[in-house]
Write an enzyme that holds these catalytic residues in place. Structure first.
Site, mmCIF file in Angstrom:
data_model
loop_
_atom_site.group_PDB
_atom_site.id
_atom_site.type_symbol
_atom_site.label_atom_id
_atom_site.label_comp_id
_atom_site.label_asym_id
_atom_site.label_seq_id
_atom_site.Cartn_x
_atom_site.Cartn_y
_atom_site.Cartn_z
ATOM 1 N N VAL A 13 0.828 -1.215 0.000
ATOM 2 C CA VAL A 13 0.000 0.000 0.000
ATOM 3 C C VAL A 13 0.860 1.262 0.000
ATOM 4 O O VAL A 13 0.681 2.161 -0.831
ATOM 5 C CB VAL A 13 -0.953 0.004 1.213
ATOM 6 C CG1 VAL A 13 -1.705 1.329 1.286
ATOM 7 C CG2 VAL A 13 -1.938 -1.149 1.120
ATOM 8 N N LYS A 77 8.683 -4.158 4.689
ATOM 9 C CA LYS A 77 8.612 -4.223 6.144
ATOM 10 C C LYS A 77 9.990 -4.002 6.754
ATOM 11 O O LYS A 77 10.988 -4.594 6.316
ATOM 12 C CB LYS A 77 8.059 -5.584 6.577
ATOM 13 C CG LYS A 77 7.826 -5.707 8.075
ATOM 14 C CD LYS A 77 7.217 -7.048 8.418
ATOM 15 C CE LYS A 77 6.991 -7.162 9.933
ATOM 16 N NZ LYS A 77 6.400 -8.486 10.291
ATOM 17 N N SER A 130 6.334 10.503 6.670
ATOM 18 C CA SER A 130 5.166 10.604 7.545
ATOM 19 C C SER A 130 3.946 11.077 6.772
ATOM 20 O O SER A 130 4.048 11.915 5.882
ATOM 21 C CB SER A 130 5.441 11.579 8.693
ATOM 22 O OG SER A 130 4.294 11.685 9.525
ATOM 23 N N LYS A 184 12.227 11.009 12.471
ATOM 24 C CA LYS A 184 10.921 10.363 12.261
ATOM 25 C C LYS A 184 10.488 9.605 13.517
ATOM 26 O O LYS A 184 9.298 9.602 13.880
ATOM 27 C CB LYS A 184 11.004 9.400 11.073
ATOM 28 C CG LYS A 184 9.729 8.578 10.820
ATOM 29 C CD LYS A 184 8.502 9.463 10.579
ATOM 30 C CE LYS A 184 7.349 8.706 9.935
ATOM 31 N NZ LYS A 184 6.902 7.520 10.658
ATOM 32 N N HIS A 187 9.234 12.159 15.922
ATOM 33 C CA HIS A 187 7.934 12.588 15.411
ATOM 34 C C HIS A 187 6.857 11.622 15.899
ATOM 35 O O HIS A 187 5.804 12.026 16.397
ATOM 36 C CB HIS A 187 7.953 12.617 13.873
ATOM 37 C CG HIS A 187 6.598 12.696 13.239
ATOM 38 N ND1 HIS A 187 5.764 11.591 13.116
ATOM 39 C CD2 HIS A 187 5.917 13.725 12.676
ATOM 40 C CE1 HIS A 187 4.644 11.943 12.529
ATOM 41 N NE2 HIS A 187 4.712 13.235 12.254
ATOM 42 N N ASN A 188 7.120 10.333 15.772
ATOM 43 C CA ASN A 188 6.128 9.344 16.169
ATOM 44 C C ASN A 188 5.929 9.317 17.678
ATOM 45 O O ASN A 188 4.820 9.083 18.164
ATOM 46 C CB ASN A 188 6.533 7.958 15.659
ATOM 47 C CG ASN A 188 6.305 7.804 14.170
ATOM 48 O OD1 ASN A 188 6.212 8.797 13.444
ATOM 49 N ND2 ASN A 188 6.223 6.587 13.692
ATOM 50 N N GLU A 191 3.717 12.069 18.404
ATOM 51 C CA GLU A 191 2.395 11.650 17.929
ATOM 52 C C GLU A 191 1.691 10.774 18.965
ATOM 53 O O GLU A 191 0.499 10.953 19.235
ATOM 54 C CB GLU A 191 2.566 10.885 16.620
ATOM 55 C CG GLU A 191 1.295 10.337 16.010
ATOM 56 C CD GLU A 191 1.599 9.484 14.792
ATOM 57 O OE1 GLU A 191 0.969 8.416 14.649
ATOM 58 O OE2 GLU A 191 2.478 9.860 13.987
ATOM 59 N N TYR A 192 2.422 9.841 19.563
ATOM 60 C CA TYR A 192 1.849 8.999 20.622
ATOM 61 C C TYR A 192 1.310 9.872 21.751
ATOM 62 O O TYR A 192 0.198 9.661 22.248
ATOM 63 C CB TYR A 192 2.918 8.060 21.187
ATOM 64 C CG TYR A 192 3.100 6.749 20.478
ATOM 65 C CD1 TYR A 192 3.317 6.695 19.104
ATOM 66 C CD2 TYR A 192 3.091 5.550 21.177
ATOM 67 C CE1 TYR A 192 3.518 5.491 18.454
ATOM 68 C CE2 TYR A 192 3.288 4.338 20.546
ATOM 69 C CZ TYR A 192 3.508 4.308 19.180
ATOM 70 O OH TYR A 192 3.702 3.111 18.548
#
Length: 476
Positions: A13, A77, A130, A184, A187-188, A191-192
């Site tokens: 995807v 992955k 992102s 990144k 950033h995450n 975000e959490y």
């Protein structure tokens, strides 16, 4: 036939959407997938973009289709699969070709891969992307780590596909080796924290004020028109106002309260701890997701312990309290962002990256999950004060903290007295209270350490320290 400007391996995807974005922006791209049928399926589904896509059945054909030096995006992955794909590619590549890992990689893996290739003539880019599926297709925020020469080779393509904020592309070269993937990761982590804080405010409105999902959605929708304007607030309002197509009930009420996580939040906490930088709001958010996954244990514990024996939440002035919730969320967000940027500042020194803080805030303003108008203010703050020790001591943000931390204190107090869990909001408040206090309580900790371990300590009068255990009065 003209050679492709860039190549991409992995047509899942995210890979498919990124490839279509690249093609749509006028760049010719070669694509390869381990399953050949998927390559042809993707090509057939590309429609009008086919002219800019070169589908390849073999690695040899794929590499030959790209203009040297060849930049090749690996979109599979994260983990061992990336190493395996790199090994398969290496025999077919030539000097200065670039392998680009665009997945959610651990930056330490990126640094290892960079080092592995440093004497091979090949090079590596760790590229944080992102924005999820939508961002990959229509414009993500892109964080690049690698050599400056490798960045220059891909700059034109990446600039064309990145999200735009007032016409400015949300992409930048941030430094050598693992810099892009580290940024990144943080950033995450932010975000959490952001998502957890929003969920805690939702819990207060739902369980404390007994508001319906639609009513709560209207509150978030109103907040999105003010200082909290952001992608996460926007989608929170939409989610809360959405109906389940099967039952007609609010969709959020039909979703099990177990949140998943992919690891980047945990990595951000680990690295903060490694560098001795407090990231308490991010830590609380990661822990909250872990507790949420323990659904069976939580249900069993409720049967044994019951809910806290407290009176229902008492709010005499509901509009004023909801206004406090808005200000409290803003204050807590400031704390989470301040922690994230402090971790990046420490990593920048430790790894010699010279991370450009204003640039990082600038490229997060569009395309990424934490995009918000708030980042405009962070960009300005770090532009004016590039060497600030912490975001919350810059003039603009210190004023915001002073304006909003009272509301955060009232909200946390009310929630705790009402038995409502607010771990991330409370952690942000504790961070403010600890960071702003010139004299804390660690003198006692140091005294304890010295007593049982003879560590020594710093005296406030500058005299030589003693080493414990001390005289007979304390050594009993």
């Amino acid at each position: 036939m003209a050679q492709a400007e860039i190549g991409l391996i992995g047509l899942g995807v995210m890979g498919s959407n990124l490839a279509l974005n690249i093609a749509e922006k006028g760049n010719k791209i070669a694509v390869f997938n381990r399953t050949v049928a998927r390559t042809h399926e993707f090509y057939q589904e590309a429609g009008a973009l086919k002219d800019n896509i070169v589908p390849c059945d073999t690695i040899e054909d794929f590499v030959a289709a790209i203009r040297p030096p060849r930049p090749i995006i690996i979109m599979i992955k994260a983990g061992e699969a990336v190493d395996q794909q790199m090994e398969q590619l290496r025999p077919h590549l030539a000097k200065n070709d670039i392998m680009i890992d665009a997945g959610n990689a651990n930056f330490r893996d990126t640094m290892r891969r960079f080092d592995t290739l440093k004497d091979s003539g090949l090079t590596f880019i760790g590229m944080g992307v992102s924005g999820g599926e939508e961002g990959a297709r229509h414009g993500p925020s892109i964080m690049v780590g690698g050599t400056e020469d490798s960045w220059k080779r891909v700059e034109k393509v990446l600039t064309s596909i990145a999200a735009k904020y007032n016409g400015e592309p949300c992409v930048a070269w941030l430094g050598e080796n693992g810099a892009g993937h580290f940024v990144k990761t943080i950033h995450n982590g932010i975000e959490y924290a952001d998502m957890q804080m929003i969920a805690e405010i939702y819990g207060i409105l739902r369980d404390g004020l007994k508001m319906s999902s639609r009513e709560i959605g209207e509150v978030f929708s109103a907040w999105n028109k003010g200082r909290l304007n952001s992608y996460l607030i926007e989608i929170t309002a939409k989610v809360l106002e959405a109906a389940d197509p099967i039952t007609g009930k609010p969709i959020v009420d039909m979703i099990l309260d177990k949140a998943g996580q992919k690891g980047t939040g945990k990595w951000s906490v680990i690295e903060a701890q490694n560098m001795g930088v407090p990231a308490t709001a991010i830590e609380a958010a990661v822990a909250a997701r872990s507790i949420s996954s323990m659904k069976g244990e939580r249900e069993a514990a409720e049967k044994v312990l019951g809910l806290p024996p407290v009176a229902p939440l008492s709010v005499s002035d509901r509009p004023a309290f909801i206004k406090d919730l808005e200000s409290a969320l803003l204050a807590a967000k400031i704390g989470a962002y301040a922690q994230g940027f402090a971790v990046m500042a420490a990593a920048s020194k430790e790894f010699g990256w010279k991370l450009p803080m204003p640039t990082i805030a600038r490229i997060w303003r569009a395309g990424c999950i934490i995009r918000s108008q708030f980042l405009d203010e962070i960009t300005t703050a770090f532009t004016k004060n590039p060497d600030a020790a912490n975001l919350i001591v810059t003039p603009a943000f210190s004023a915001m903290v002073k304006e909003t931390d009272g509301a955060l204190r009232r909200v946390v107090s009310t929630a705790v007295l009402g038995g409502l869990p607010v771990p991330a909001l409370a952690s942000a408040l504790g961070y403010f209270d600890s960071y702003r206090r010139g004299r804390g309580t660690a003198n006692l900790i140091q005294a304890q350490r010295d007593f049982f371990g003879a560590h020594g300590f710093d005296r406030i009068d500058g005299a030589d320290s003693h080493h414990g255990p001390w005289g007979s009065g304390l050594n009993t």
